[in-house]
Structures are given as structure tokens and as C-alpha cells.
Scaffold this motif. Structure first.
Motif, PDB file in Angstrom:
ATOM      1  N   LYS A  58       0.839  -1.298  -0.110  1.00  0.00           N
ATOM      2  CA  LYS A  58       0.013  -0.187  -0.006  1.00  0.00           C
ATOM      3  C   LYS A  58       0.838   1.196   0.028  1.00  0.00           C
ATOM      4  O   LYS A  58       0.130   2.363  -0.388  1.00  0.00           O
ATOM      5  N   LYS A 104      -5.231  -2.913  -9.838  1.00  0.00           N
ATOM      6  CA  LYS A 104      -6.152  -4.002  -9.260  1.00  0.00           C
ATOM      7  C   LYS A 104      -5.775  -4.845  -8.044  1.00  0.00           C
ATOM      8  O   LYS A 104      -6.393  -5.144  -7.031  1.00  0.00           O
ATOM      9  N   GLN A 131      -6.305  -2.528  -4.774  1.00  0.00           N
ATOM     10  CA  GLN A 131      -7.909  -2.771  -4.323  1.00  0.00           C
ATOM     11  C   GLN A 131      -8.289  -4.027  -4.040  1.00  0.00           C
ATOM     12  O   GLN A 131      -9.272  -4.183  -3.173  1.00  0.00           O
TER      13      GLN A 131
END
Length: 255
Positions: free
Chosen positions: A100, A250, A253
Motif C-alpha cells: 500500500k 487491481k 484494490q
């Protein structure tokens, strides 16, 4: 090999980490397998197949440039801590926290390639072997190559992750990691971007406390990379790679 097959093989391996295996393994693989089980006991794999597939495919691509012959296994663990783990024998785990922090597949390639370099240069395994020899010398133990000694080696490996490797090993993994990712077509400047992100966190984010206690400062690492000639390495075309951006988004997420 299809990404789905890679993922299934990886998951089967992790399951076997907790039971006896009939497949012969090298001592290095046994140590790495025990170390991976130890990490997974503290932080489970992220329960998202697409994320695990993606990390495995990218990891396999980068590992191919290392020249090291291992049965490579890559995974994402559920942890806010900003860290990554390279176990002997080809086992690499990245925390969701470090993912992240990143902003591109190029930056992810550097993190993975750095860990691949640790494994290919056998940094952690060499320390485990030295610890084993020291223990044998002081306690008169038999050669620790039997299955019954694997737990001891896993504990020794855990101490390494808590204490860290020496600076030389970290600098070497940065340099080789940049080499691997560049040969795979990624932008070497992404390595500097990652280290700059870490530098901004230093002393201000408890999630990175273990990382900073076991690694040279990001500033030192950047200096060493610049001295190694990272600015002279070839860079890919400036045009943004839409496929890479979509894949990376992607992933973020999914975790």
C-alpha cells in the motif's frame, strides 16, 4: 505456466508447510519452509486469489533474471507492518502494508527483486549455517541436517529477521535487485522512489519500526545505489504502461 496454476502450486506448498512431505528437500529449502511457516503463523496470507497470482507471476519473472535455481514461492501476508521477508530456498512474503506504500508496478518490482537478491545470494541461509556451526562447537551437537533440527533453524532464522543482516548484504541486494528489475524491463529509478518514500516515514510511522531497526537508513541506501551507477542504467520509454498500471491498481484494490 498459467497464473492460476502457479497460484494453486503456491497454496499447496504452504499447506504442506504444516505437515510431513514425501518430496525430498534440500536443507536450505527446509529452513526456508520452516521460516515461512513461522511468518504465516503470525500473519496469514491475504485471502484474495488474484493478488496472490499477481505477486507470484511478477516474482517469477524477476527471479528468472537472478540466475538462482529455486522453486520460487511468493505471497502477500495480511499485515499493516511495512516489511518483506526473504526466506532461504526461494520463499518470499510481502506485507499488505508495504504494498500500500507503493505507487507503481515498477516500485513493486524493486521490492520483490531486492528480496530475490537476498535469496539468490543466500544471505539469511549463510547466517543460519554460521549459527549452526557455532552451536555445534559450543554444545557438541550432531550435524543439524535432520528434520528434527528444522524447528531450531526456524528459530535461528527468526532471530535474523529481528536483528537484521549486515549493511553489506542490504546494499548488495539493492544493487542486484535494481539489476534484475532493469533487465526485466522496469525503471531503475523506481528503486530511488521507494527509498524516498521510506525516508519520509523514518521515525514517524510505527508500522516501519522493524524495517528501520534491521536495515541501513534509506538515505544510506540511496547513496550506495547512486555510487553504483544506477543513473547510468537504461530506462524504459517514458510512455506510461497502461497494462502495468491497471494490474497494479487491481492489486491494491484487492488487498
Amino acid at each position: 505456466m498459467k497464473i492460476g496454476k502457479i497460484f494453486k502450486l503456491f497454496m499447496c506448498f504452504i499447506a504442506l508447510s504444516f505437515c510431513a512431505s514425501a518430496i525430498a528437500q534440500t536443507d536450505e529449502e527446509k529452513v526456508g519452509k520452516a521460516g515461512a511457516a513461522q511468518v504465516l503463523g503470525a500473519a496469514p496470507l491475504v485471502a484474495n486469489e488474484s493478488a496472490q497470482q499477481y505477486i507470484n507471476v511478477l516474482g517469477q519473472v524477476l527471479a528468472a533474471y537472478s540466475g538462482a535455481v529455486y522453486k520460487w514461492h511468493f505471497g502477500v501476508i495480511k499485515s499493516d507492518a511495512i516489511n518483506a521477508f526473504a526466506m532461504p530456498g526461494g520463499y518470499i512474503l510481502l506485507s499488505s502494508g508495504v504494498l500500500k506504500l507503493l505507487e507503481s508496478e515498477d516500485e513493486l518490482a524493486f521490492v520483490l527483486a531486492h528480496e530475490v537478491a537476498h535469496v539468490s545470494r543466500r544471505h539469511h541461509y549463510q547466517v543460519v549455517l554460521r549459527q549452526r556451526l557455532a552451536e555445534q562447537a559450543t554444545k557438541g551437537l550432531q550435524a543439524a541436517t535432520q528434520d528434527s533440527d528444522t524447528a531450531k533453524l526456524a528459530q535461528a532464522s527468526g532471530k535474523i529477521y529481528a536483528r537484521g543482516l549486515d549493511k553489506t548484504a542490504e546494499f548488495e541486494s539493492d544493487r542486484l535487485g535494481v539489476e534484475f528489475m532493469t533487465r526485466a524491463g522496469y525503471d531503475p529509478v523506481a528503486a530511488i522512489n521507494v527509498l524516498e518514500k521510506l525516508q519520509r516515514l523514518k521515525g514517524n510511522d510505527p508500522r516501519a519500526e522493524l524495517l528501520f531497526s534491521t536495515h541501513p537508513s534509506p538515505a544510506e541506501r540511496m547513496d550506495m545505489l547512486l555510487q553504483s551507477g544506477i543513473d547510468k542504467l537504461p530506462r524504459p520509454p517514458e510512455k506510461s504502461n497502461a497494462n502495468r498500471n491497471a494490474r497494479f491498481l487491481k492489486l491494491i484494490q484487492a488487498i
